[in-house]
Design an enzyme around this catalytic site. Structure first.
Site, PDB file in Angstrom:
ATOM      1  N   LYS A  74       0.821  -1.211   0.000  1.00 29.24           N
ATOM      2  CA  LYS A  74       0.000   0.000   0.000  1.00 29.24           C
ATOM      3  C   LYS A  74       0.858   1.265   0.000  1.00 29.24           C
ATOM      4  O   LYS A  74       0.332   2.368  -0.143  1.00 29.24           O
ATOM      5  CB  LYS A  74      -0.934   0.000   1.209  1.00 29.24           C
ATOM      6  N   HIS A 138     -15.625 -19.371   1.396  1.00 30.35           N
ATOM      7  CA  HIS A 138     -14.650 -20.363   1.815  1.00 30.35           C
ATOM      8  C   HIS A 138     -15.027 -21.701   1.182  1.00 30.35           C
ATOM      9  O   HIS A 138     -16.031 -21.815   0.476  1.00 30.35           O
ATOM     10  CB  HIS A 138     -14.578 -20.481   3.339  1.00 30.35           C
ATOM     11  N   TYR A 142     -18.061 -22.695  -1.742  1.00 29.50           N
ATOM     12  CA  TYR A 142     -17.833 -23.075  -3.141  1.00 29.50           C
ATOM     13  C   TYR A 142     -18.409 -24.462  -3.418  1.00 29.50           C
ATOM     14  O   TYR A 142     -19.033 -24.695  -4.462  1.00 29.50           O
ATOM     15  CB  TYR A 142     -16.335 -23.060  -3.470  1.00 29.50           C
ATOM     16  N   ASP A 168     -10.810 -25.760  -1.944  1.00 29.75           N
ATOM     17  CA  ASP A 168      -9.570 -24.995  -1.807  1.00 29.75           C
ATOM     18  C   ASP A 168      -8.423 -25.655  -2.572  1.00 29.75           C
ATOM     19  O   ASP A 168      -7.706 -25.001  -3.341  1.00 29.75           O
ATOM     20  CB  ASP A 168      -9.172 -24.884  -0.334  1.00 29.75           C
TER      21      ASP A 168
END
Length: 390
Positions: A74, A138, A142, A168
């Site tokens: 950032k 998470h 899905y 995942d």
């Protein structure tokens, strides 16, 4: 021995599980993986228990063999450092929500202007397009959107949460590794990098091809615990034994089912293997039969028969399993003052096997060395640290 990915540099911006696991697979085969972490805490997985002397064992499991640089993306200075790293990199792996890299001024279009050979692979829940693009999610979410959670469990009961992170890893990590390898091969042909958009929903939905085929041919809606491969048939099921343990039967092919039935003295079941109306009564009778002996007695009973029969092991038993040991799936690693088992890469290659990486970097452990390699002086590195850029 030269590993297949030696000379490939991967900048790993990912956190938690899907991206770090993918990056570790690349590291296992020789890639230099530089994990880029925020100076304020780093990867969230570092904070997830259980711990060994303040080190997360979970983090250790998916970040071996990597280097770490702490970098505040950032800040303007942090972005400049990242761009310099990009010039030398082959692959960027990132797992932010879509649009975050663009907001940082580090989107793929900008980065490929710096390095035309750069491959960028994004892993996100829902990908860079579609109405769910910006949704949080998470693994369970899905799986649920993909229709697979609804298929897991017993009829008439609520769906069961899978025991491992299928979306995942199977829907994200492994597809990402394939995408990176395919992009590297394409680059070897045409000299250009590309952008890879991996959505975990896409990846796990792709596992449902059998269900889709049946649906398209018959307009059939598949039920939880009622199909051949999810618990609806006696030949492919789990049974409770007399010692309250379990055995699994995978006798899908008629030859296996026939052999199983003959050994039990239940030849009348052979012709009923795929008669849907007969399944409940067959399963009830098999449940009663299996409760007459212990799990290990049943394993011994079928030991000389080729019928796809096995015990349901708990994890501690799996670690002692002879097949796992013979395949050398475990290795030893030291975490602080304790030696633990780690899982080796399962890919077996005769000429270029995966290396066993045991070391996990502390946050920013390689920051100074990497920055010096980019030409930064010690004085300027101290300045960056004072400004919390690194």
């Amino acid at each position: 021995m030269i590993l297949p990915l030696e000379g490939i540099t991967v900048l790993d911006l990912t956190r938690l599980l899907p991206g770090p696991f993918a990056a570790q697979v690349l590291a296992d085969f020789g890639a230099e993986v530089i994990k880029i972490e925020d100076p304020c805490g780093g990867d969230f997985l570092r904070t997830v228990p259980p711990y060994l002397n303040d080190q997360s064992v979970f983090f250790h499991s998916v970040n071996r063999g990597k280097k770490s640089i702490s970098l505040n993306l950032k800040s303007e200075e942090g972005r400049e450092i990242f761009k310099k790293l990009t010039v030398r990199a082959d692959v960027i792996l990132e797992g932010f929500r879509p649009g975050v890299m663009d907001k940082l001024g580090l989107g793929y279009d900008m980065l490929k202007a710096i390095n035309q050979r750069l491959i960028c692979c994004s892993i996100s829940g829902y990908g860079n397009s579609g109405p769910y693009r910006d949704k949080a999610g998470h693994d369970l979410n899905y799986m649920s959107y993909a229709g697979l959670t609804a298929l897991t469990g017993c009829p008439g009961q609520k769906p069961v949460i899978p025991g491992v992170q299928i979306a995942d890893i199977g829907g994200g990590s492994l597809w990402a590794v394939m995408a990176v390898l395919l992009a590297l091969q394409a680059r070897a042909i045409n000299g250009c990098g590309q952008y890879c958009d991996i959505a975990m929903l896409d990846g796990v939905f792709a596992w449902s091809f059998f269900f889709l085929a049946g649906h398209e041919l018959g307009g059939e809606t598949f039920g939880r615990g009622s199909e051949i491969l999810n618990g609806g048939y006696a030949c492919y099921n789990i049974y409770t034994t007399g010692d309250n343990k379990y055995v699994s039967l995978g006798a899908i092919e008629p030859k296996f089912w026939s052999g199983f039935c003959f050994r039990l003295g239940k030849q009348e079941f052979i012709e009923q293997q795929y008669q849907k109306e007969a399944q409940e009564s067959i399963m009830q009778e098999l449940e009663a039969i299996f409760k007459t002996r212990t799990r290990d007695e049943w394993v011994e009973h079928f030991a000389d028969l080729d019928v796809c029969f096995s015990p349901v092991l708990d994890f501690s038993e799996t670690l002692q399993n002879g097949q796992i040991k013979q395949r050398e799936m475990l290795a030893k690693a030291d975490i602080v003052d304790r030696t633990i088992n780690i899982i080796r890469n399962p890919i077996k290659m005769s000429a270029t096997p995966a290396r066993v990486c045991r070391d996990v970097p502390l946050i920013g452990a390689d920051t100074d060395r990497i920055l010096k390699g980019l030409g930064y002086t010690e004085e300027y590195i101290r300045y960056l640290r004072d400004k919390n850029v690194i």
